[in-house]
Design a protein around this motif. Structure first.
Motif, PDB file in Angstrom:
ATOM      1  N   ARG A 172       0.834  -1.212   0.000  1.00 27.27           N
ATOM      2  CA  ARG A 172       0.000   0.000   0.000  1.00 27.27           C
ATOM      3  C   ARG A 172       0.868   1.262   0.000  1.00 27.27           C
ATOM      4  O   ARG A 172       0.563   2.238  -0.683  1.00 27.27           O
ATOM      5  CB  ARG A 172      -0.925   0.012   1.218  1.00 27.27           C
ATOM      6  N   LYS A 173       1.959   1.225   0.766  1.00 28.76           N
ATOM      7  CA  LYS A 173       2.859   2.370   0.810  1.00 28.76           C
ATOM      8  C   LYS A 173       3.662   2.476  -0.477  1.00 28.76           C
ATOM      9  O   LYS A 173       3.975   3.581  -0.942  1.00 28.76           O
ATOM     10  CB  LYS A 173       3.809   2.255   2.003  1.00 28.76           C
ATOM     11  N   ALA A 174       4.007   1.326  -1.069  1.00 26.38           N
ATOM     12  CA  ALA A 174       4.796   1.322  -2.307  1.00 26.38           C
ATOM     13  C   ALA A 174       4.086   2.101  -3.412  1.00 26.38           C
ATOM     14  O   ALA A 174       4.729   2.821  -4.189  1.00 26.38           O
ATOM     15  CB  ALA A 174       5.057  -0.113  -2.766  1.00 26.38           C
ATOM     16  N   CYS A 175       2.776   1.992  -3.470  1.00 28.25           N
ATOM     17  CA  CYS A 175       2.015   2.732  -4.494  1.00 28.25           C
ATOM     18  C   CYS A 175       2.160   4.244  -4.283  1.00 28.25           C
ATOM     19  O   CYS A 175       2.262   5.003  -5.253  1.00 28.25           O
ATOM     20  CB  CYS A 175       0.546   2.328  -4.458  1.00 28.25           C
ATOM     21  N   ASP A 176       2.187   4.652  -3.030  1.00 30.05           N
ATOM     22  CA  ASP A 176       2.329   6.090  -2.725  1.00 30.05           C
ATOM     23  C   ASP A 176       3.734   6.605  -3.015  1.00 30.05           C
ATOM     24  O   ASP A 176       3.933   7.816  -3.157  1.00 30.05           O
ATOM     25  CB  ASP A 176       2.004   6.349  -1.251  1.00 30.05           C
ATOM     26  N   LEU A 177       4.707   5.691  -3.102  1.00 29.55           N
ATOM     27  CA  LEU A 177       6.100   6.086  -3.343  1.00 29.55           C
ATOM     28  C   LEU A 177       6.440   6.193  -4.831  1.00 29.55           C
ATOM     29  O   LEU A 177       7.584   6.510  -5.181  1.00 29.55           O
ATOM     30  CB  LEU A 177       7.045   5.089  -2.661  1.00 29.55           C
ATOM     31  N   VAL A 178       5.482   5.925  -5.687  1.00 32.51           N
ATOM     32  CA  VAL A 178       5.705   6.071  -7.133  1.00 32.51           C
ATOM     33  C   VAL A 178       5.632   7.561  -7.465  1.00 32.51           C
ATOM     34  O   VAL A 178       4.563   8.109  -7.751  1.00 32.51           O
ATOM     35  CB  VAL A 178       4.673   5.257  -7.948  1.00 32.51           C
ATOM     36  N   ALA A 207       8.542   0.493 -16.127  1.00 37.91           N
ATOM     37  CA  ALA A 207       7.275  -0.219 -15.948  1.00 37.91           C
ATOM     38  C   ALA A 207       6.154   0.717 -15.531  1.00 37.91           C
ATOM     39  O   ALA A 207       6.390   1.753 -14.895  1.00 37.91           O
ATOM     40  CB  ALA A 207       7.432  -1.321 -14.900  1.00 37.91           C
ATOM     41  N   GLY A 208       4.945   0.322 -15.866  1.00 37.99           N
ATOM     42  CA  GLY A 208       3.779   0.961 -15.289  1.00 37.99           C
ATOM     43  C   GLY A 208       3.523   0.360 -13.922  1.00 37.99           C
ATOM     44  O   GLY A 208       4.106  -0.667 -13.558  1.00 37.99           O
ATOM     45  N   ALA A 264      11.452  -1.090 -12.103  1.00 35.09           N
ATOM     46  CA  ALA A 264      10.242  -1.664 -11.507  1.00 35.09           C
ATOM     47  C   ALA A 264       9.704  -0.698 -10.463  1.00 35.09           C
ATOM     48  O   ALA A 264      10.465   0.003  -9.801  1.00 35.09           O
ATOM     49  CB  ALA A 264      10.557  -3.014 -10.865  1.00 35.09           C
ATOM     50  N   MET A 265       8.394  -0.688 -10.302  1.00 36.77           N
ATOM     51  CA  MET A 265       7.780   0.268  -9.383  1.00 36.77           C
ATOM     52  C   MET A 265       7.794  -0.187  -7.927  1.00 36.77           C
ATOM     53  O   MET A 265       7.689   0.638  -7.023  1.00 36.77           O
ATOM     54  CB  MET A 265       6.333   0.557  -9.809  1.00 36.77           C
ATOM     55  N   TYR A 266       7.912  -1.497  -7.674  1.00 32.07           N
ATOM     56  CA  TYR A 266       7.942  -1.978  -6.292  1.00 32.07           C
ATOM     57  C   TYR A 266       8.648  -3.329  -6.244  1.00 32.07           C
ATOM     58  O   TYR A 266       8.974  -3.923  -7.290  1.00 32.07           O
ATOM     59  CB  TYR A 266       6.532  -2.068  -5.687  1.00 32.07           C
TER      60      TYR A 266
END
Length: 343
Positions: A172-178, A207-208, A264-266
């Motif tokens: 959940r936090k990884a998405c906010d760190l993009v 990556a998306g 990569a995003m996460y």
């Protein structure tokens, strides 16, 4: 120029010492680099004995005293192990301390210019913290003792090279760190790393975050808000980038050589395809036959390459651990050191 490389012994109770011995039992290793092991010489002697190798150990207290001769393993000796209480395959505080000291010494040698690069064998996080050294792992130790604030992990195996916008955080936090700033930062790091590998104009696939890179906003807004602006800014600065590429196709393309590096995003987005490619499991035994991938810490003032596997306590001392990943790590470190010198 044949670079001098410090190789840490890893946790003495794991497979680190034996894969180090295996790698240094090969003549071609000495054709690529001048290796010196940091750690307790008794541990290396013990590994040589149970592997049945006809190698000698040369203890030194200064890199200038190393011989770098095939058949003799130079060990920058750190007297830190009580072998009378040592047990293979068991978590021990003395082993965590020994692994830490081996890493710290390798860092110091590199920072002082005594070696050109460092390669790390696996350590055990539980043993490390049990010994009073409270770090999450190698990367944090390197960041502390090189005073590095911004760094990133790069996974590499053949054509597939992956860097991450975030790693050890909840999804959940990884998405906010993009965020575009971080995407630009890690793209700069992986581009620079590829140049150290000898790739002059690396093509980087970004990556998306969402399925199909959001399909023009149908499945999320991170691509439009953060990733696409980052890609455009990078292109404007002359970077050879493509993205956002749908994650389910990016890594397949990279595996075949279409990209020299991937962002990569996460954590799992990058680790899963990497480990599918490099981790070879044996169906019959339920264990890994070999691991080829390496982990490179970018952003440091020194070179650090590591195997991308753990201590494997369950097979330590049995003489069956593969040195594939360590050999690849040494190869990467050697190439990076040679190109680092040309800067």
């Amino acid at each position: 120029m044949i670079p001098q490389i410090a190789i840490t012994m890893g946790d003495p109770a794991g497979i680190g010492p034996e894969i180090v011995v295996r790698a240094l039992s090969k003549r071609e290793t000495y054709e690529k680099c001048k290796p010196i092991v940091t750690g307790d010489a008794q541990v290396i002697e013990n590994a040589i004995a149970f592997l049945g190798e006809s190698l000698k150990v040369h203890r030194v207290s200064d890199v200038s005293d190393a011989t770098f001769e095939y058949g003799t393993i130079d060990v920058y000796h750190i007297d830190c192990m009580d072998m009378s209480t040592f047990q293979l395959g068991v978590v021990q505080s003395q082993c965590g301390n020994a692994a830490f000291l081996a890493v710290k010494t390798a860092i110091e040698l590199a920072m002082n210019g005594d070696v050109d690069a460092t390669v790390t064998a696996p350590l055990n996080k539980e043993a490390l913290n049990l010994s009073g050294h409270h770090y999450d792992g190698h990367t944090e130790i390197y960041a502390t003792f090189t005073n590095t604030k911004k760094y990133a992990m790069l996974l590499a195996d053949e054509h597939l090279r992956v860097i991450h916008v975030s790693t050890h955080v909840p999804l959940r936090k990884a998405c906010d760190l993009v965020k575009r700033e971080r995407i630009i930062e890690v793209t700069e790091l992986i581009t620079d790393a590829c140049r150290l590998f000898g790739i002059e104009n690396p093509r980087i696939g970004i990556a998306g975050l969402n399925p199909h890179s959001s399909d023009n906003g149908l499945f999320g807004t991170e691509e439009a808000d953060e990733i696409i602006p980052a890609v455009e800014m990078l292109k404007g600065r002359g970077f050879n980038v493509d993205g956002p590429v749908p994650p389910d196709s990016l890594f397949a393309k990279a595996k075949c050589g279409q990209y020299d590096g991937c962002v990569a995003m996460y954590h799992d987005q990058g680790h899963i395809p990497f480990k599918v490619l490099g981790f070879n499991w044996n169906k019959e035994t339920g264990k890994m036959d070999s691991v080829k991938g390496v982990n490179i810490t970018l952003g440091l003032p020194i070179i650090r390459v590591s195997v991308d596997h753990g201590t494997a306590f369950d097979v330590a001392g049995k003489g069956i651990a593969s040195d594939d990943a360590l050999l690849v790590s040494i190869d990467y470190a050697s190439k990076m050191a040679q190109n680092w010198k040309k800067r």
